[in-house]
Scaffold this active site. Sequence first.
Site: not given
Length: 310
Positions: A190, A255, A284
């Site tokens: 991320s 996501d 995610h």
Amino acid sequence: MNGLSVSELCCLFCCPPCPGRIAAKLAFLPPDPTYSLVPEPEPGPGGAGAAPSGPLRTSAATPGRWKIHLTERADFQYGQRELDTIEVFVTKSARANRIACMYVRCVPGARYTVLFSHGNAVDLGQMCSFYVGLGTRIGCNIFSYDYSGYGISSGRPSEKNLYADIDAAWQALRTRYGISPDSIILYGQSIGTVPTVDLASRYECAAVVLHSPLTSGMRVAFPDTKKTYCFDAFPNIEKVSKITSPVLIIHGTEDEVIDFSHGLALYERCPKAVEPLWVEGAGHNDIELYSQYLERLRRFISQELPSQRA
């Protein structure tokens, strides 16, 4: 928000935000620290301990040996034996911030060490259970660090600090443990893909893993953005083509934070990309729960790196 309206375009071009403001609004949610560092007594004259007293939270780093003390919120899933494999210390970045570092010796004599840049809203305390499990399952040791303003690392989170923080971690891993670049796998998750891509674009290493990556800050905020503006933050899309090491990109097709299209775009722009892992139905924060996650990582590390093919 699906695109740029006329008013938004006027605002952006008449009063463009600086990258730091974009970064601060989009990215940084440091949690309350879930750990502290407690000094270990060292033999001194007459056997007396010579370590500083009191836990280290945000005070100045001092030489010596430290142990990690985890709060209940860290939710450590293992026992004392695994906790004893975790080494912690503090180093300093080029921007004068104290950066907490963690080295997890998962596998004696491991060929590779993963330099892991974690995601948002977590710190080393919350991640250490995951590191123990990941390293054990893929046969690697794990080195990680907290960004400025996260955990007990000092300073404030910012894009510039992200780059300085990973530089400090890279140097600490190489000098403190004598790990050569061809034995280091850079792994970013991320927001952690931002410092990972930046470092990988400047240094060659064994491999790179980009887990739920973003193309740039503007493209997260305004999905229809097609170019990189001078005031954009986190421009991974402009740096990924400079990476000379093998790159594995992992992204969930559902996501909800960083759209799947970001992973696709980076894959298309990265000449060193290997077969990606698109996890059907994953969001995610749950890719690690799918069996193909570990399977793909193991195959990448054991079969697809240049040193393994030699």
